[in-house]
Design a protein around this motif. Structure first.
Motif: not given
Length: 457
Positions: A161-165, A173-177, A183-188
């Motif tokens: 999810p972090i890679l895909i996020g 068109g958003g900020t990649p980080f 993605g980090g929240i979803m894998t916390h």
């Protein structure tokens, strides 16, 4: 070859400089966005020195030159056409504007998942090595080497999810980080990691009238795609109304906190439901359709390639890997790809014109390595009957690999390179893949010779 002369010859045949919006190149093709594709004189372009074929597909006019040549032609072409300052991002946006909604969706998914392929392939190969070490008892399961390799092999899927996020936010068109943060929240670590823990039961938290399952989304695909899309909508909306003086403080903060709540409460569970639904439908077709499913998918795949929609399959394959640990679709796609190579090889053998042979052989060989566009558009589709023969070969090969349950442990590789992600699943899996390979190539080759084709002078 005089690359400047080739570039100068191309421009008027493409409708002049005013008709050329942008240009990029891939490994084999010069990819152009034209205002009006009908102004391109394809027949004349194909007669230029070094050109192995030309076609319009997926919003781009593409001219096949081959590896090692296309980049040199591109350098001269952008100078002659005055496109030195047109960026790849501008080109991608121009491509999307010319596509229909379905093709645009496929292109978007392709742009998200293609950059992740190296990580998935690396993890697949590491998993294969780990499986061999376990099967042949090269090291003990509790040895430091085994434990470390186990960590290395599963890492890409755990943080998927972090890679895909990151990749999706860039595409939307958003900020990649910020996408990576979602993605980090979803894998916390506070959320239960379901990766490899199918029987584990999560705790529940009561919040705002909702019972929230404290389960993570490691290895999932659909939830992070939906969450990142919503995040980018929120971020772009905020940037329009928040003053620039406080934008750096306000926009990321509000974006992350609002998307985080929406994701945990709604998007995550909904995305999991959709992902499970896709996997269930595919499993039903695969297990109950059997060889017939392989026959149909293998025969139709090359027609899907023509539309460009096949790039969206990476998302489906990534979801299969996340849910099942194996990819049973890729072997079918591989059969369709190598069958195109078999048909191209037959064209090379039977052709009388030197120009046809010069295009057919290298294009066929590239298909065996997983790159099919040159042989499809430059040879088989041009003469029509070889394309039909390749569909026959792909169908028969596809039926065989489904019948024998051939699987891969990654996505992104087909043809000969795919051996690397098929072999780790066992010797019998590899043998059946190679047999399917031979069936697809051989039947496409024979069908091309039987159907015949008429060369154009």
């Amino acid at each position: 070859m005089n690359y400047e002369r080739v570039a100068k010859q191309l421009i008027p045949l493409l409708g002049g400089k005013e008709n050329i919006i942008s240009a990029v190149h891939c490994a084999t093709r010069l990819r152009l966005v034209l205002k009006d594709d009908t102004k391109a004189d394809t027949k004349a372009i194909e007669n230029i020195e070094g050109v192995k074929g030309a076609f319009s597909s997926s919003g781009q006019y593409q001219i096949i030159f081959g590896t090692g040549v296309v980049n040199k032609v591109y350098d001269s072409f952008v100078q002659e056409a005055g496109l030195q300052h047109v960026s790849a991002d501008v080109h991608q946006e121009a491509v999307k504007q010319k596509m229909n909604p379905l093709a645009r969706l496929a292109k978007t998914l392709s742009n998200i998942f293609v950059p992740i392929i190296p990580a998935i392939v690396a993890s697949g190969l590491l998993m294969g090595l780990l499986g061999m070490m376990k099967a042949f008892k090269w090291v003990a399961p509790d040895s430091p080497l085994y434990v470390l390799l186990d960590m290395f092999s599963s890492a890409a899927f755990i943080i998927l999810p972090i890679l895909i996020g990151f990749s999706a936010a860039k595409e939307f068109g958003g900020t990649p980080f910020l996408g990576a943060v979602i993605g980090g929240i979803m894998t916390h670590p506070a959320l239960l990691n379901p990766w490899g823990l199918a029987e584990a039961k999560p705790n529940y938290m009561h919040f705002l009238g909702f019972d929230i399952a404290m389960v993570g989304y490691q290895g999932t695909v659909v939830p992070i795609l939906l969450a990142t899309y919503v995040m980018c909508k929120i971020e772009r909306g905020l940037r329009k109304v928040v003053p620039h003086a406080v934008s750096l403080l306000v926009v990321p903060f509000v974006t992350v906190i609002s998307t985080g709540f929406i994701t945990i409460l709604a998007i995550g569970p909904l995305g999991n439901l959709l992902g499970d639904g896709i996997t269930t439908v595919l499993n039903f077709i695969y297990h109950y359709g059997g060889a017939l499913a392989g026959l149909i998918f293998g025969g139709l795949y090359s027609m899907i390639v023509i539309t460009g929609v096949h790039h969206s399959f990476h998302a489906i394959e990534a979801n299969l890997l996340a849910k099942l640990g194996v990819n049973y679709l890729l072997p079918i796609w591989s059969m369709a790809n190598v069958a195109q190579g078999g048909a191209g090889l037959a064209v090379f053998v039977k052709a009388k014109l030197v120009k046809t042979k010069e295009v057919a052989l290298p294009s066929a060989l590239s298909a065996f390595l997983g790159i099919t566009e040159p042989v499809i558009f430059g040879v088989n589709l041009k003469y029509r009957k070889p394309f039909i023969a390749a569909a026959i070969g792909g169908a028969l090969g596809g039926a065989y690999v489904v019948f024998t349950n051939v699987v891969a442990n990654a996505y992104g590789l087909t043809g000969i390179p795919m051996i690397a992600i098929v072999a780790p699943e066992g010797m019998q899996n590899l043998i059946n893949y190679l047999i399917g390979f031979a069936i697809a190539v051989g039947s496409a080759f024979i069908a091309t010779l039987l159907l015949g084709f008429r060369e154009e002078e």
